[in-house]
Design an enzyme around this catalytic site. Structure first.
Site, short mmCIF file in Angstrom:
data_model
loop_
_atom_site.label_atom_id
_atom_site.label_comp_id
_atom_site.label_asym_id
_atom_site.label_seq_id
_atom_site.Cartn_x
_atom_site.Cartn_y
_atom_site.Cartn_z
N TYR A 1 2.43 -11.49 -8.11
CA TYR A 1 2.25 -11.30 -9.56
C TYR A 1 1.25 -12.32 -10.11
O TYR A 1 0.31 -11.98 -10.83
CB TYR A 1 3.62 -11.45 -10.22
CG TYR A 1 3.60 -11.40 -11.73
CD1 TYR A 1 3.35 -10.21 -12.41
CD2 TYR A 1 3.86 -12.56 -12.47
CE1 TYR A 1 3.36 -10.17 -13.79
CE2 TYR A 1 3.86 -12.52 -13.86
CZ TYR A 1 3.61 -11.32 -14.51
OH TYR A 1 3.61 -11.29 -15.89
N1 LIG Z 1 7.94 -10.71 -20.24
C1 LIG Z 1 7.42 -11.83 -19.78
O1 LIG Z 1 8.13 -12.83 -19.59
C2 LIG Z 1 5.95 -11.93 -19.51
C3 LIG Z 1 5.42 -13.19 -19.24
C4 LIG Z 1 4.06 -13.31 -18.97
C5 LIG Z 1 3.25 -12.21 -18.99
N2 LIG Z 1 3.78 -10.97 -19.25
C6 LIG Z 1 2.86 -9.82 -19.23
O2 LIG Z 1 2.95 -9.12 -20.45
C7 LIG Z 1 2.68 -7.73 -20.24
C8 LIG Z 1 3.82 -6.90 -20.82
O3 LIG Z 1 5.03 -7.26 -20.18
P1 LIG Z 1 6.47 -6.85 -20.74
O4 LIG Z 1 7.35 -7.98 -20.43
O5 LIG Z 1 6.37 -6.33 -22.10
O6 LIG Z 1 6.82 -5.65 -19.70
P2 LIG Z 1 7.82 -4.39 -19.85
O7 LIG Z 1 8.81 -4.63 -20.92
O8 LIG Z 1 8.28 -4.08 -18.48
O9 LIG Z 1 6.84 -3.22 -20.37
C9 LIG Z 1 5.80 -2.79 -19.51
C10 LIG Z 1 5.00 -1.69 -20.20
O10 LIG Z 1 3.93 -1.32 -19.32
C11 LIG Z 1 3.94 0.09 -19.13
N3 LIG Z 1 3.39 0.40 -17.81
C12 LIG Z 1 3.86 0.05 -16.59
N4 LIG Z 1 3.05 0.52 -15.63
C13 LIG Z 1 2.03 1.16 -16.26
C14 LIG Z 1 0.88 1.85 -15.82
N5 LIG Z 1 0.60 1.98 -14.51
N6 LIG Z 1 0.05 2.38 -16.75
C15 LIG Z 1 0.31 2.27 -18.08
N7 LIG Z 1 1.40 1.62 -18.55
C16 LIG Z 1 2.25 1.08 -17.66
C17 LIG Z 1 5.41 0.50 -19.33
O11 LIG Z 1 5.51 1.86 -19.73
P3 LIG Z 1 6.19 3.00 -18.79
O12 LIG Z 1 7.55 2.51 -18.41
O13 LIG Z 1 6.17 4.25 -19.60
O14 LIG Z 1 5.29 3.09 -17.62
C18 LIG Z 1 5.79 -0.44 -20.48
O15 LIG Z 1 5.34 0.11 -21.71
C19 LIG Z 1 2.53 -7.57 -18.72
O16 LIG Z 1 1.16 -7.57 -18.38
C20 LIG Z 1 3.21 -8.80 -18.15
O17 LIG Z 1 2.70 -9.16 -16.91
C21 LIG Z 1 5.11 -10.80 -19.51
#
Ligand SMILES: NC(=O)c1ccc[n+]([C@@H]2O[C@H](COP(=O)([O-])OP(=O)(O)OC[C@H]3O[C@@H](n4cnc5c(N)ncnc54)[C@H](OP(=O)(O)O)[C@@H]3O)[C@@H](O)[C@H]2O)c1
Length: 245
Positions: free
Chosen positions: A153
Site C-alpha cells: 500500500y
Molecule cells: N482511511 C484512511 O485511514 C486513509 C489514510 C490515508 C490515505 N487514505 C486514502 O484515502 C482514499 C480514500 O480512502 P477511504 O478510507 O475513504 O476508503 P473507503 O472508505 O474504502 O472508500 C473507497 C472508495 O473507493 C472506491 N473504489 C475502490 N476501488 C475502486 C476502483 N477500482 N475504481 C473506482 N472507485 C473505486 C469505493 O467504491 P466502490 O466500493 O463502489 O468500488 C469507495 O467509494 C484512498 O486513496 C486511501 O488510500 C485513507
C-alpha cells in the site's frame, strides 16, 4: 475567478473520504461527479445528499484501473457539465499484514487501483483538465512513518507522490496545480475493516490530538487545494495526521 460554475470529478466518492470530498466540493459550488466502481446505491446516496443541500451531482461508474473507463468518465462529465476543472484521484484500496503474507492477487489489486488507477486519472486529467484547474491525489502519512503491515500500500502511494511532484512541473505552464493530501488514520471502512479494536486504539493513542481523523478533516484540505486561494501551492504533499508523524 469567474462566477461560472466549475466541475469536479472525485474518484471513489461513494463512501469514506471521497464522499466527504464530493459533499464539500458541492457545498463549495462545484458540479460534482461521484465516481464509484461497485456499489451504485452508496454513490446515489451521496448524490441525493448533495441534491438535498441544493447542489448538483452525478454518480458515474468507472473502475479507475481501466484506462478506457477513465477516459469515458471524463467524456460523460464533459457531456453533462461542459468542462473538468478539478480532478481528485481518491479511489484506493488496501490490505493489512506482513509483506511475507501478501498474495499475488492482493499485490496486483493494490497496484491496479492505487497506482495504475491514479496514473490513469492523472494522464486523462493532464490532457483534459481546463487551464487553471487542479489535480489532487490521495497519498498516505504512512510514508514517513513506515509502520509494519502496509508495505505494498505504502509503495503505491510513494509512487503517487513521485508522479504528483513531476506532473506539477509539467502542467505549470497551463496554470494547473498538482498536489497530494496524505492523511493519517481516518475512520473509514478502509481503515476499520480487518483491524482489531485493540489495534485501532493503539493507533489512536499514537495521535497527539487524541482522535482518529474524520473524512471531513481531509475534505477541508481538498477544498482549499481546489480553490483559487491555493493558487501558488503546487507540487506539494500536505500531511494531515493529528501530529502522529
Ligand atoms: N482511511 C484512511 O485511514 C486513509 C489514510 C490515508 C490515505 N487514505 C486514502 O484515502 C482514499 C480514500 O480512502 P477511504 O478510507 O475513504 O476508503 P473507503 O472508505 O474504502 O472508500 C473507497 C472508495 O473507493 C472506491 N473504489 C475502490 N476501488 C475502486 C476502483 N477500482 N475504481 C473506482 N472507485 C473505486 C469505493 O467504491 P466502490 O466500493 O463502489 O468500488 C469507495 O467509494 C484512498 O486513496 C486511501 O488510500 C485513507
Amino acid at each position: 475567478m469567474s462566477n461560472e460554475t466549475k466541475t469536479a470529478i472525485v474518484t471513489g466518492a461513494s463512501r469514506g473520504i471521497g464522499a466527504a470530498i464530493a459533499r464539500r466540493l458541492a457545498t463549495d459550488g462545484f458540479h460534482t461527479v461521484v465516481n464509484y466502481a461497485a456499489i451504485a446505491a452508496q454513490a446515489e446516496e451521496v448524490v441525493a445528499a448533495i441534491a438535498a443541500a441544493s447542489g448538483r451531482a452525478l454518480a458515474l461508474r468507472a473502475d479507475v484501473s481501466d484506462p478506457q473507463a477513465v477516459a469515458d468518465l471524463f467524456e460523460r462529465t464533459e457531456a453533462e457539465f461542459g468542462t473538468v476543472d478539478v480532478l481528485v484521484n481518491n479511489a484506493g484500496v488496501t490490505t493489512f499484514g506482513p509483506l511475507s503474507d501478501v498474495s499475488d492477487e492482493d499485490y496486483h489489486r493494490l497496484i491496479a487501483v492505487n497506482l495504475t488507477g491514479t496514473f490513469n486519472g492523472m494522464r486523462e486529467g493532464a490532457r483534459r483538465v481546463r487551464e487553471g484547474g487542479r489535480i489532487i491525489n490521495l497519498s498516505t502519512s504512512i510514508i514517513g512513518h513506515y509502520s509494519p503491515g502496509n508495505a505494498v500500500y505504502t509503495a503505491t502511494k510513494a509512487a503517487v507522490e513521485a508522479m504528483t511532484r513531476i506532473l506539477a512541473k509539467e502542467l505549470g505552464s497551463r496554470r494547473i496545480t498538482v498536489n497530494a493530501v496524505a492523511p493519517g488514520p481516518v475512520a473509514t471502512e478502509l481503515l476499520l475493516a480487518g483491524r482489531s479494536p485493540e489495534l485501532i486504539q493503539r493507533l489512536t493513542n499514537e495521535i497527539p490530538l487524541g482522535r482518529l481523523g474524520q473524512p471531513e478533516d481531509i475534505a477541508r484540505i481538498v477544498s482549499f487545494l481546489a480553490s483559487a486561494e491555493s493558487g501558488w501551492v503546487n507540487g506539494q504533499v500536505i500531511r494531515a495526521n493529528g501530529g502522529r508523524n
